[in-house]
Design a protein around this motif. Structure first.
Motif, PDB file in Angstrom:
ATOM      1  N   ARG A  27      -1.135  21.494  15.415  1.00 18.97           N
ATOM      2  CA  ARG A  27      -2.160  22.014  16.333  1.00 18.97           C
ATOM      3  C   ARG A  27      -3.575  21.917  15.745  1.00 18.97           C
ATOM      4  O   ARG A  27      -4.540  22.380  16.357  1.00 18.97           O
ATOM      5  N   VAL A  28      -3.705  21.268  14.578  1.00 19.52           N
ATOM      6  CA  VAL A  28      -4.992  21.199  13.881  1.00 19.52           C
ATOM      7  C   VAL A  28      -5.577  19.795  13.963  1.00 19.52           C
ATOM      8  O   VAL A  28      -4.870  18.795  13.785  1.00 19.52           O
ATOM      9  N   VAL A  29      -6.881  19.736  14.220  1.00 18.98           N
ATOM     10  CA  VAL A  29      -7.638  18.489  14.142  1.00 18.98           C
ATOM     11  C   VAL A  29      -8.679  18.662  13.037  1.00 18.98           C
ATOM     12  O   VAL A  29      -9.498  19.582  13.090  1.00 18.98           O
ATOM     13  N   GLY A  30      -8.623  17.808  12.019  1.00 19.23           N
ATOM     14  CA  GLY A  30      -9.580  17.863  10.918  1.00 19.23           C
ATOM     15  C   GLY A  30     -10.637  16.782  11.072  1.00 19.23           C
ATOM     16  O   GLY A  30     -10.313  15.627  11.383  1.00 19.23           O
TER      17      GLY A  30
ATOM     18  N   LEU B  97      -7.129  24.194  17.222  1.00 17.18           N
ATOM     19  CA  LEU B  97      -8.003  24.503  16.088  1.00 17.18           C
ATOM     20  C   LEU B  97      -8.622  23.210  15.571  1.00 17.18           C
ATOM     21  O   LEU B  97      -7.915  22.285  15.168  1.00 17.18           O
ATOM     22  N   ILE B  98      -9.943  23.163  15.588  1.00 15.47           N
ATOM     23  CA  ILE B  98     -10.699  22.031  15.048  1.00 15.47           C
ATOM     24  C   ILE B  98     -11.425  22.516  13.796  1.00 15.47           C
ATOM     25  O   ILE B  98     -12.183  23.482  13.846  1.00 15.47           O
ATOM     26  N   VAL B  99     -11.171  21.866  12.668  1.00 11.67           N
ATOM     27  CA  VAL B  99     -11.848  22.232  11.421  1.00 11.67           C
ATOM     28  C   VAL B  99     -12.751  21.073  11.015  1.00 11.67           C
ATOM     29  O   VAL B  99     -12.345  19.911  11.034  1.00 11.67           O
ATOM     30  N   VAL B 100     -13.985  21.404  10.655  1.00 12.48           N
ATOM     31  CA  VAL B 100     -15.006  20.388  10.403  1.00 12.48           C
ATOM     32  C   VAL B 100     -15.597  20.603   9.020  1.00 12.48           C
ATOM     33  O   VAL B 100     -15.949  21.733   8.654  1.00 12.48           O
ATOM     34  N   GLY B 101     -15.725  19.533   8.251  1.00  9.37           N
ATOM     35  CA  GLY B 101     -16.333  19.596   6.927  1.00  9.37           C
ATOM     36  C   GLY B 101     -17.502  18.641   6.817  1.00  9.37           C
ATOM     37  O   GLY B 101     -17.421  17.486   7.267  1.00  9.37           O
ATOM     38  N   ALA B 102     -18.597  19.120   6.230  1.00 16.27           N
ATOM     39  CA  ALA B 102     -19.798  18.298   6.094  1.00 16.27           C
ATOM     40  C   ALA B 102     -20.548  18.679   4.834  1.00 16.27           C
ATOM     41  O   ALA B 102     -20.420  19.799   4.328  1.00 16.27           O
ATOM     42  N   SER B 103     -21.363  17.752   4.348  1.00 17.88           N
ATOM     43  CA  SER B 103     -22.205  18.016   3.181  1.00 17.88           C
ATOM     44  C   SER B 103     -23.578  17.428   3.450  1.00 17.88           C
ATOM     45  O   SER B 103     -24.168  17.690   4.491  1.00 17.88           O
ATOM     46  N   ALA B 104     -24.101  16.599   2.537  1.00 21.91           N
ATOM     47  CA  ALA B 104     -25.431  16.027   2.720  1.00 21.91           C
ATOM     48  C   ALA B 104     -25.492  15.227   4.021  1.00 21.91           C
ATOM     49  O   ALA B 104     -24.619  14.406   4.291  1.00 21.91           O
ATOM     50  N   GLY B 105     -26.512  15.476   4.820  1.00 21.00           N
ATOM     51  CA  GLY B 105     -26.634  14.810   6.113  1.00 21.00           C
ATOM     52  C   GLY B 105     -25.766  15.413   7.189  1.00 21.00           C
ATOM     53  O   GLY B 105     -25.741  14.929   8.325  1.00 21.00           O
ATOM     54  N   GLY B 106     -25.069  16.487   6.854  1.00 19.19           N
ATOM     55  CA  GLY B 106     -24.110  17.062   7.792  1.00 19.19           C
ATOM     56  C   GLY B 106     -24.726  17.842   8.928  1.00 19.19           C
ATOM     57  O   GLY B 106     -24.117  17.968   9.996  1.00 19.19           O
ATOM     58  N   VAL B 107     -25.915  18.388   8.735  1.00 19.43           N
ATOM     59  CA  VAL B 107     -26.532  19.172   9.808  1.00 19.43           C
ATOM     60  C   VAL B 107     -26.805  18.280  11.017  1.00 19.43           C
ATOM     61  O   VAL B 107     -26.521  18.640  12.156  1.00 19.43           O
TER      62      VAL B 107
END
Length: 345
Positions: A121-124, A8-18
């Protein structure tokens, strides 16, 4: 010790994230043996085009996540607007729980739930953005034995989130966005010890319950959330309790959560809004005073004329000073690029 792989890979982004997300997914292999979940800060209304953007940028299919949807390897699951995305066992859950750091969906919510459900099992992954949403969630992932990955701040359009993550979280993987895909493809193939996960801290479980279900707020009393602080919640004006004194995190009785940076930003926004309201009131007072002068002239009442002229001049002077301050403050804010980008995605 039993061995498994990060799945499971969880990804977080905000401004400039696209832009960072495009680069990341472009480097993922089509046979990625892990599910990917993404939170990008979005305005509450409307729909998101992010799944289509991700599908065009890389080889993996991307979908808007739905409650009950299973974690599917080789697929990107995107949080929809105005809903938190959580991982519960082997499925996704959408929630309309309290906003965190002023956001719903919030990165911390996804990361925290993934840490509880997946442990090692998680990659953040933290990508471009301002302030520090995601930092507490990345701490939770590391606490549970997971892996932390951060976009190189020098590569990010907005370095605030990566820099805060590196400041607060032990991170061994820092890469430009274009190198993250191959890095993640390798990490999910490395074995991890599934029995090595530390137990879930009680406070982490409580915060996860609040984000998942509004009824969870009613089950947590003030002392379980933390000690009362001198600050009020920008969302509801309730008293904020200090959840983590060392890292300055707060949560109110309604459940809204704030980091120190996000709280300071929200307080600044509220202060600026109050000043604009005061400016409008002063300008209206000056306008009304001038009309009252004309009425008094019709009566031939010099005393009232002088009084109303004084009120108009006083209000105009105050409005001029306040307007100059606000415009100067707005100019500085733009120059420092401290405002979060709004996106219609």
């Amino acid at each position: 010790m039993p061995q498994a792989h990060a799945d499971l890979i969880v990804v977080g982004a905000s401004a400039g994230g696209v832009e960072a997300l495009r680069d990341l997914v472009a480097g993922l292999p089509p046979d990625l043996p892990a599910a990917v979940a993404v939170v990008l800060h979005l305005p509450a209304g409307g729909t998101s085009a992010l799944p289509q953007i991700i599908r065009r940028a890389g080889p993996l299919p991307a979908v808007s996540a739905r409650s009950g949807m299973p974690l599917t390897r080789g697929r990107v699951h995107v949080a929809p607007p105005d809903h938190h995305l959580l991982v519960v066992e082997d499925r996704f859950v959408l929630s309309h729980g309290p906003a965190e750091n002023g956001h719903r969906p919030a990165i911390d919510v996804l990361f925290r739930s993934a840490a509880i459900a997946g442990g090692p099992r998680v990659v953040g992954v933290i990508l471009s953005g301002v302030l520090d949403d995601g930092v507490a969630g990345l701490v939770a992932i590391r606490t549970r034995g997971g892996t932390a990955v951060v976009q190189d701040p020098d590569d990010a359009l907005y370095a605030g989130m990566p820099e805060n993550a590196l400041r607060h979280v032990e991170t061994t993987h820092v890469r430009p966005a274009a190198e993250l895909g191959p890095l993640l493809a390798g990490l999910v193939r490395d074995p991890v010890g599934v029995t090595a996960a530390p137990p879930v801290p009680a406070r982490l479980a409580q915060e996860n319950r609040i984000a998942r279900d509004l009824r969870g707020v009613l089950e947590v009393d003030a002392h379980m959330i933390g000690e009362a602080s001198e600050y009020s919640c920008p969302d509801c004006n309730g008293v904020l309790n200090e959840v983590e004194p060392d890292s300055l995190r707060f949560r109110c009785q309604i459940g809204h959560a704030w980091s120190a940076e996000a709280l300071a930003q929200a307080q600044g926004d509220a202060f600026e809004k109050a000043l604009w309201t005061a400016l409008r009131t002063l300008e209206e007072k000056a306008s009304l005073s001038h009309r009252m002068v004309e009425t008094a002239r019709g009566w031939g009442d010099q005393r009232r004329i002088d009084r109303y002229l004084g009120l108009a001049e006083e209000s105009t002077r105050a409005a001029t000073v306040l307007r100059d301050f606000l415009l100067s403050s707005l100019s500085r804010s733009r120059d420092e690029s401290s405002d979060v980008e709004s996106t219609g995605l």
